[in-house]
Design an enzyme around this catalytic site. Structure first.
Site, PDB file in Angstrom:
ATOM      1  N   ASN A  32       0.857  -1.190   0.000  1.00 19.41           N
ATOM      2  CA  ASN A  32       0.000   0.000   0.000  1.00 19.41           C
ATOM      3  C   ASN A  32       0.893   1.239   0.000  1.00 19.41           C
ATOM      4  O   ASN A  32       1.432   1.625   1.031  1.00 19.41           O
ATOM      5  CB  ASN A  32      -0.910  -0.032   1.248  1.00 19.41           C
ATOM      6  CG  ASN A  32      -1.772   1.214   1.347  1.00 19.41           C
ATOM      7  OD1 ASN A  32      -1.880   1.977   0.391  1.00 19.41           O
ATOM      8  ND2 ASN A  32      -2.382   1.412   2.508  1.00 19.41           N
ATOM      9  N   TRP A  33       1.005   1.836  -1.176  1.00 19.90           N
ATOM     10  CA  TRP A  33       1.910   2.988  -1.300  1.00 19.90           C
ATOM     11  C   TRP A  33       1.330   4.258  -0.685  1.00 19.90           C
ATOM     12  O   TRP A  33       2.015   5.272  -0.607  1.00 19.90           O
ATOM     13  CB  TRP A  33       2.232   3.251  -2.771  1.00 19.90           C
ATOM     14  CG  TRP A  33       3.079   2.222  -3.428  1.00 19.90           C
ATOM     15  CD1 TRP A  33       3.589   1.087  -2.878  1.00 19.90           C
ATOM     16  CD2 TRP A  33       3.544   2.246  -4.790  1.00 19.90           C
ATOM     17  NE1 TRP A  33       4.332   0.402  -3.805  1.00 19.90           N
ATOM     18  CE2 TRP A  33       4.316   1.082  -4.985  1.00 19.90           C
ATOM     19  CE3 TRP A  33       3.368   3.123  -5.863  1.00 19.90           C
ATOM     20  CZ2 TRP A  33       4.919   0.786  -6.212  1.00 19.90           C
ATOM     21  CZ3 TRP A  33       3.955   2.828  -7.080  1.00 19.90           C
ATOM     22  CH2 TRP A  33       4.733   1.670  -7.250  1.00 19.90           C
TER      23      TRP A  33
ATOM     24  N   HIS B 236      -9.896   1.273   4.624  1.00 26.38           N
ATOM     25  CA  HIS B 236      -8.616   1.522   5.298  1.00 26.38           C
ATOM     26  C   HIS B 236      -8.835   2.590   6.373  1.00 26.38           C
ATOM     27  O   HIS B 236      -9.613   3.530   6.176  1.00 26.38           O
ATOM     28  CB  HIS B 236      -7.558   1.981   4.289  1.00 26.38           C
ATOM     29  CG  HIS B 236      -6.185   2.010   4.885  1.00 26.38           C
ATOM     30  ND1 HIS B 236      -5.766   3.035   5.705  1.00 26.38           N
ATOM     31  CD2 HIS B 236      -5.163   1.124   4.837  1.00 26.38           C
ATOM     32  CE1 HIS B 236      -4.537   2.779   6.115  1.00 26.38           C
ATOM     33  NE2 HIS B 236      -4.141   1.621   5.603  1.00 26.38           N
TER      34      HIS B 236
ATOM     35  N   GLU C   6      -5.738  -4.574  10.603  1.00 23.21           N
ATOM     36  CA  GLU C   6      -4.766  -3.491  10.744  1.00 23.21           C
ATOM     37  C   GLU C   6      -5.100  -2.663  11.978  1.00 23.21           C
ATOM     38  O   GLU C   6      -5.865  -1.681  11.891  1.00 23.21           O
ATOM     39  CB  GLU C   6      -4.799  -2.575   9.527  1.00 23.21           C
ATOM     40  CG  GLU C   6      -4.394  -3.232   8.238  1.00 23.21           C
ATOM     41  CD  GLU C   6      -3.773  -2.199   7.309  1.00 23.21           C
ATOM     42  OE1 GLU C   6      -2.582  -2.330   7.004  1.00 23.21           O
ATOM     43  OE2 GLU C   6      -4.468  -1.253   6.931  1.00 23.21           O
TER      44      GLU C   6
ATOM     45  N   GLY D  25       2.089   2.758  10.726  1.00 20.28           N
ATOM     46  CA  GLY D  25       2.972   3.892  10.438  1.00 20.28           C
ATOM     47  C   GLY D  25       4.113   4.071  11.424  1.00 20.28           C
ATOM     48  O   GLY D  25       4.680   5.154  11.519  1.00 20.28           O
TER      49      GLY D  25
END
Ligand code: PGA
Length: 246
Positions: A6-7, A90, A160, A166
């Site tokens: 996932n860019w 997301h 997630e 992050g």
């Protein structure tokens, strides 16, 4: 092992994007890995050139089916540009206002229009009473319940937890806790999916996956793949990560 890169909005340079795709294609061939890349939408068409040893995903989909809706990117446009998958729900889209109801609609819309959805779920924080389990159950149920039983079985689930996204591998989930959550998610899927199909549903983990923790996380029982954010946008880190899993 499915690896979803996932860019996010990290990559906005076409030369860099092409280099990352070249590296990913080589890794997929050399290590028989299944790699799905989710680039920023405008880059998709230039990257998803066939034949390809990697697949592509939308980072989100619009509920629009087309028409006078400036700025919307329809599922049809994503497919035309080469996407076969779509991230849905997301946490970074939920933070922009996607409610459970919107996520459920997007999931149905992606499925109906031929993209394989990767449904992202995960709690904001862990508490001692297990409320995070109920939270994940509710996210799964509200997204999957409106679908036909057959469509529910086509959804890939990505767990997630927001608290792990992050950061660095020091913040990724403990493998034991991941095994527990993977089993729990499959239990919820067993209640929602027809027959024995929950056993073959794909369940991924995402949140600070990097070359230092990829192998141990992937080894957690019940995990079929990883969703990798920032580490997927550095060719060196991503190569190390995929090699760890091979
Ligand atoms: P991260 O992102 O690997 O940068 O933590 C994962 C994700 O949010 O999909």
């Amino acid at each position: 092992m499915l690896i979803v890169a996932n860019w996010k909005a990290y990559v906005d340079d076409l030369a860099k994007a092409k280099k990352l795709v070249t590296v990913s294609k080589r890794l997929a061939r050399e290590h028989q890995s299944i790699i799905v890349i989710a680039p920023p939408a405008p880059l998709l068409g230039a990257l998803a050139v066939r034949p390809s040893s990697v697949a592509f995903a939308a980072q989100d989909v619009s509920l629009s089916s087309g028409g006078a809706q400036t700025g919307e990117i329809t599922v049809g446009a994503y497919k035309a540009a080469g996407a076969a998958y779509a991230l849905i729900g997301h946490s970074e889209r939920r933070a922009q206002g996607d409610t459970d109801a919107v996520v459920a609609q997007k999931l149905a819309h992606a499925l109906t229009n031929g993209l394989t959805p990767i449904l992202c779920v995960g709690e904001r924080e862990r508490d001692g009473e297990g409320r995070y389990l109920t939270f994940v159950r509710e996210e799964l149920t509200s997204a999957l319940a409106p679908l036909t039983p057959k469509d529910r079985a086509r959804v890939i689930v990505a767990y997630e937890p927001l608290w792990a996204i992050g950061k660095t591998s020091a913040f990724a989930i403990d493998p034991h806790d991941l095994t527990e959550m993977a089993l729990y998610i499959r239990k919820v899927l067993t209640e929602l999916l027809p027959g024995k199909s929950a056993a073959s549903s794909l369940v991924l983990y995402g949140g600070s996956v990097d070359p230092d923790d990829a192998r141990v996380l992937a080894a957690s029982s019940g995990i079929d793949g990883l969703l990798v954010g920032h580490a997927s946008t550095d060719p060196r880190l991503f190569s190390l990560l995929v090699k760890q899993l091979a």
